[in-house]
Design an enzyme around this catalytic site. Structure first.
Site, PDB file in Angstrom:
ATOM      1  N   LYS A 210       0.795  -1.235   0.000  1.00  0.00           N
ATOM      2  CA  LYS A 210       0.000   0.000   0.000  1.00  0.00           C
ATOM      3  C   LYS A 210       0.830   1.288   0.000  1.00  0.00           C
ATOM      4  O   LYS A 210       0.465   2.277   0.618  1.00  0.00           O
ATOM      5  CB  LYS A 210      -0.934  -0.001   1.216  1.00  0.00           C
ATOM      6  CG  LYS A 210      -1.941  -1.123   1.205  1.00  0.00           C
ATOM      7  CD  LYS A 210      -2.839  -1.101   2.410  1.00  0.00           C
ATOM      8  CE  LYS A 210      -2.143  -1.577   3.649  1.00  0.00           C
ATOM      9  NZ  LYS A 210      -3.045  -1.829   4.767  1.00  0.00           N
ATOM     10  N   ASP A 246      -5.686  -5.838  10.344  1.00  0.00           N
ATOM     11  CA  ASP A 246      -7.010  -5.189  10.350  1.00  0.00           C
ATOM     12  C   ASP A 246      -8.149  -6.164  10.022  1.00  0.00           C
ATOM     13  O   ASP A 246      -9.268  -6.027  10.531  1.00  0.00           O
ATOM     14  CB  ASP A 246      -7.052  -3.957   9.425  1.00  0.00           C
ATOM     15  CG  ASP A 246      -6.559  -4.229   8.010  1.00  0.00           C
ATOM     16  OD1 ASP A 246      -6.148  -5.367   7.720  1.00  0.00           O
ATOM     17  OD2 ASP A 246      -6.589  -3.294   7.185  1.00  0.00           O
TER      18      ASP A 246
END
Ligand code: GLC
Length: 522
Positions: A210, A246
């Site tokens: 990311k 997450d």
């Protein structure tokens, strides 16, 4: 908006019968005539259709996936998941399938006070979570922006910055008041990157994803790095007790309300999933295997699918171009076709292609002597078109596509014609639909693997939260791909609340006997 200067054929289909009816029914009253005229105007506007040129169709066709292709993606993903559960082999396996050392969902008996640091996007969040038993939770949090230089700089500096923000958060909220001198806060670290764990609190970063690329972190234990940064501040009474992806937080938060929630999915900046897997199905599992540990949450890191070519049959030239020019070529191939970090860029690259073929903004980009510098910025600047733009344009139902025109103007493409807007909306719809279909195919694999009579999948992330069309396409496709009963549930604040729950379950298991959960995957 400028009038169209291109050669597209515009069809005006006016619903004559309806229009006549309106005029006929009203008995000559001027108001009705006025209304009729307005109606005709509206109909003619909303029924404008740009006939897409073959060239546009040809460019978009490879993005239109058939059900057969989706089923092949499902089969390939399933095989890669099974392979990676057998043995860790980062060269031959596409996926990592990391065991997370989280063996149990919350029982409702958890309690206590926790801090959570959530790092995974371009900003990070510090939360103070109170778990009050029977799944009641209170949460207070603050978002801190991460200076861009820290994302690409020295890793230790990033961790020092996190510790500094923790200190500020504790001081601002006076959390240390009324605490004994030796009190230490338990902190769960939501760290949403691929980590090989040796326990709940030992996690080696395998690679950045990311757009992060801090130095000297890959290959190191990030729990230790955070603890050391905390300890460097001398007066920060915190112990890091758990490392949580997450997806795992998302699953845990939701499973406190839904007993059949056994999978967590993130559809946001990145895209990934985790699920409960029986230890018997994990030949590579070397940890404890007893009555208390019959299952473990596996962090699939499925965004890496395609590393060894199993998605080549659906990858387009644009996908390859995006990948080659990214910070991580040949990695996160699947994620780059779906997640919010890349959706806008895929659309931008298609637009650039259409501009270069003089299909979009004909005669106004390269040839015009008054080339606007901001057009060129859009053409060369990676990442200048966001997933939010894709969502907003896709949802543009205005007669004149004024929402699309406004968005294009805001990024430097001035006075787009109706045709330009129409084509760009088609591009956004196509790219977003492909992403939703691929996400559905992946979730279908999870549901099938869980093999339960009904399953709840916890989902979080901007694409699911804010991109309504994406969400609808996802659910619709999923309904076609799996027959088993399932539901997708938004996991509110999952990555903070759920991480606190991971720490809380761990604390409870150390002090009280296990409460067995029903609905284990078989
Ligand atoms: C990336 C990360 C993964 C995370 C996902 C969603 O795929 O590698 O760990 O869960 O993004 O944030």
């Amino acid at each position: 908006m400028a009038s169209s200067s291109s050669n597209y054929i515009i069809e005006f289909k006016i619903d004559v019968i309806k229009t006549l009816k309106i005029v006929g029914i009203s008995t000559g009253v001027l108001t009705a005539i006025g209304l009729g005229a307005y109606y005709i105007h509206r109909r003619s506007q909303s029924s404008k259709r740009v006939i897409l040129r073959d060239e546009v169709r040809n460019i978009l066709r490879p993005f239109q996936l058939t059900e057969e292709q989706l089923r092949r993606v499902m089969a390939n993903l399933n095989t890669e998941m099974t392979n990676a559960l057998k043995v860790d082999n980062s060269v031959e396996n596409d996926l990592a399938m990391f065991p997370t050392y989280v063996h149990h969902g919350p029982s409702g008996k958890e309690s206590g006070e926790y801090l959570v640091v959530d790092l995974g996007g371009s900003n990070f969040r510090v939360s103070h979570v109170f778990i009050e038993g029977r799944n009641r939770m209170r949460l207070n949090n603050k978002i801190f922006l991460i200076p861009h230089s820290l994302l690409l700089g020295e890793g230790e500096k990033l961790f020092d910055y996190i510790a500094e923000c923790l200190q500020r958060f504790i001081d601002d909220n006076k959390l240390s008041v009324l605490k004994t001198a030796d009190y230490k806060f338990d902190l769960a670290f939501t760290f949403s990157f691929p980590c090989q764990q040796k326990s709940l609190r030992e996690a080696t970063l395998v690679s950045w994803t990311k757009g992060f690329s801090c130095t000297s972190v890959v290959g190191n234990d990030v729990v230790l790095m955070l603890q050391q940064a905390i300890d460097r501040r001398k007066n920060l009474p915190i112990q890091v007790v758990a490392l949580v992806n997450d997806t795992v937080g998302t699953l845990m938060a939701c499973s406190s309300n839904y007993r059949d929630c056994k999978a967590g999915v993130i559809l946001g900046t990145g895209m990934n999933a985790c699920y409960f897997e029986a230890l018997d199905n994990i030949p590579k599992w070397k940890g404890a295997r007893d009555n208390q540990t019959k299952q473990v949450i596996i962090n699939t890191e499925w965004g890496a699918l395609g590393k060894n070519g199993c998605l080549d049959f659906i990858r387009t030239d644009i996908d390859r171009e995006l990948d080659e020019s990214s910070l991580t070529p040949h990695q996160q191939v699947f994620e780059k076709m779906i997640s919010a970090l890349y959706l806008g860029e895929i659309v931008r690259l298609i637009i650039v292609d259409l501009v270069q073929r003089s299909i979009l903004f004909p005669g106004r980009m390269q040839k015009s002597p008054s080339i606007r510098p901001d057009y060129n910025i859009f053409l060369i600047l990676r990442g200048s078109f966001y997933a939010k733009h894709v969502a907003d344009i896709e949802n543009d139902t205005t007669d004149d596509l004024s929402t699309t025109a406004t968005i294009l103007t805001s990024i430097g493409i001035h006075d787009p014609s109706y045709d330009d807007c129409f084509i760009i909306r088609e591009v956004c719809k196509t790219v977003s639909l492909r992403a939703a279909k691929l996400a559905a195919a992946a979730i279908a694999v999870l549901i099938n693997r869980l093999n339960m009579s009904s399953v709840t999948v916890a989902v979080d992330g901007t694409l699911f939260r804010h991109h309504e069309q994406f969400k609808q396409n996802l659910s619709r496709t999923l309904g076609r791909l799996v027959l088993r009963a399932h539901r997708l549930v938004l996991s509110e604040d999952g990555s903070s609340k759920g991480s606190a729950l991971v720490a809380a379950v761990d604390r409870r298991l150390k002090t009280s006997p296990i409460v067995y959960e029903k609905n284990l995957p078989s």
